[in-house]
Design an enzyme around this catalytic site. Structure first.
Site, PDB file in Angstrom:
ATOM      1  N   GLU A 181      -6.379  -0.498 -11.491  1.00 49.87           N
ATOM      2  CA  GLU A 181      -7.097   0.653 -10.943  1.00 49.87           C
ATOM      3  C   GLU A 181      -6.244   1.916 -11.020  1.00 49.87           C
ATOM      4  OE1 GLU A 181      -8.889   2.365  -6.760  1.00 49.87           O
ATOM      5  OE2 GLU A 181      -8.878   0.185  -7.035  1.00 49.87           O
ATOM      6  N   HIS A 238     -10.235  -9.722 -10.093  1.00 46.19           N
ATOM      7  CA  HIS A 238      -9.024 -10.533 -10.006  1.00 46.19           C
ATOM      8  C   HIS A 238      -9.282 -11.828  -9.241  1.00 46.19           C
ATOM      9  CE1 HIS A 238      -6.131  -6.961 -10.913  1.00 46.19           C
ATOM     10  NE2 HIS A 238      -6.494  -7.615 -11.988  1.00 46.19           N
ATOM     11  N   CYS A 274     -12.213   1.902  -0.020  1.00 45.58           N
ATOM     12  CA  CYS A 274     -13.637   1.577  -0.048  1.00 45.58           C
ATOM     13  C   CYS A 274     -14.083   0.892   1.247  1.00 45.58           C
ATOM     14  CB  CYS A 274     -13.976   0.726  -1.269  1.00 45.58           C
ATOM     15  SG  CYS A 274     -13.657  -1.033  -1.090  1.00 45.58           S
ATOM     16  N   SER A 299      -4.825 -10.029  -6.706  1.00 46.40           N
ATOM     17  CA  SER A 299      -5.841  -9.227  -6.025  1.00 46.40           C
ATOM     18  C   SER A 299      -5.204  -8.358  -4.949  1.00 46.40           C
ATOM     19  CB  SER A 299      -6.903 -10.141  -5.394  1.00 46.40           C
ATOM     20  OG  SER A 299      -7.724  -9.437  -4.490  1.00 46.40           O
ATOM     21  N   SER A 300      -5.237  -7.052  -5.143  1.00 44.04           N
ATOM     22  CA  SER A 300      -4.624  -6.131  -4.185  1.00 44.04           C
ATOM     23  C   SER A 300      -5.279  -6.239  -2.817  1.00 44.04           C
ATOM     24  CB  SER A 300      -4.742  -4.691  -4.699  1.00 44.04           C
ATOM     25  OG  SER A 300      -4.288  -3.769  -3.741  1.00 44.04           O
TER      26      SER A 300
END
Length: 327
Positions: free
Chosen positions: A143, A58, A212, A240-241
């Site tokens: 996701e 993203h 992550c 973008s998360s």
């Protein structure tokens, strides 16, 4: 008789001084770097065009550069011709997508981040054990769509908020397990998990935290500088998360103001002018040259003193698919 005196005045700069605290780590993570390399290597091996299902990561700057190299970005597999390779994005895809690609005998490469793939494997393992899976994440994020698509409908429930965690009710006393999106706020997710653990003490938790390492590290770096910042700039896309979470983390950690910018072109100079100490970070899908561009823009207007604040070093590298390694 007139005399002209050559008087040299000392130059007195009227430029304001600014302190920039540069968070580290920042920018590309190993999963993003791998995904971009997969597209680049695919173009080198197969020639252009190479199709990519969904934005590989993203970030519009990354997508535009890859488009210039010969990538064609589409939203669905049926937009891809039979005779060209297709790459699946780093966010992961439902199982139905590679199955459809195989049925059409397409050449496809899976750029799913290995840490997202780990969540997929966990979800399948929990399902085989007869557990109903709770996925903490944001509805509609690629996701989340990919993770929920690993299992038949009804075997996974999405938990977005603390209220969802408080009100979820299992059907017929079904046993529960838990997985999470990899790019969430560490602190917010921990709060949701605590609520679920209090309500369902036997809930099966991930063997290792699903958020992550890169998300965790970038949030820790922002926390390390936020309290000292009058203004925190996070470089990243609105889609973008992990970048949006950095803004939220910075605001909660004490920055007077925290904003998301796509590049130096989006800087609010009035806000910069009022700030003495400026924090700077970048989401995991933002290339380093965007950070360099913001620093260059600041230095073009101010006397900038830059200090990097590093909380950890990252040495993670993910292997490329075998298809790209074969000669």
């Amino acid at each position: 008789m007139s005399v002209t005196l050559d008087v040299k005045k000392d130059h007195i700069s009227d430029r304001k001084s600014k302190t920039v605290l540069l968070a580290a780590p920042r920018g590309f993570c190993a999963g993003v770097d791998r995904a971009i390399q997969i597209v680049e290597r695919s173009i080198e091996k197969f020639g252009a065009p190479v199709y990519v299902r969904h934005e590989i990561v993203h970030n519009r700057h990354v997508v535009d550069r890859l488009t210039g190299l010969g990538a064609v970005f589409v939203e669905e597999l049926d937009e891809c011709p039979d005779d060209r390779p297709v790459v699946f994005s780093a966010h992961g895809v439902p199982k139905s997508v590679p199955k459809a690609a195989q049925a059409r005998e397409l050449t496809f490469l899976d750029a799913t981040c290995p840490l997202v793939s780990k969540v997929h494997v966990e979800a399948e393992r929990h399902a085989k054990e007869g557990l109903h899976i709770l996925l903490i994440g944001h509805e509609g994020h690629p996701e989340v769509i990919g993770t929920m698509g690993q299992l038949p409908a009804g075997q996974m429930s999405l938990i977005e908020t603390e209220e969802d965690a408080r009100t979820f009710e299992p059907v017929n006393g079904q046993k529960l397990s838990l997985v999470t999106q990899t790019t969430l706020s560490v602190d917010d997710t921990a709060d949701i998990i605590e609520i679920l653990k209090a309500r369902f003490p036997d809930i099966a938790l991930p063997y290792k935290e699903d958020i992550c390492y890169a998300t965790t590290n970038r949030q820790a770096a922002v926390k390390a500088i936020a309290e000292r910042c009058d203004l925190l700039l996070v470089i990243g896309s609105k889609t973008s998360s992990n970048s949006k979470r950095l803004v939220e983390v910075g605001a909660k950690a004490g920055s007077d103001e925290a904003v998301l910018i796509s590049s130096s072109d989006a800087i609010d100079w009035d806000a910069i002018d009022k700030a003495d100490v400026i924090g700077l970070s970048a989401g995991a899908s933002a290339p380093e040259y965007l950070t360099d561009g913001v620093l260059a823009a600041l230095r073009s207007r101010y006397d900038v003193s830059c200090q990097e604040v590093e909380v950890t070093k990252e040495k993670v590298i993910f292997r490329l698919p075998r298809l790209l390694l074969d000669k």
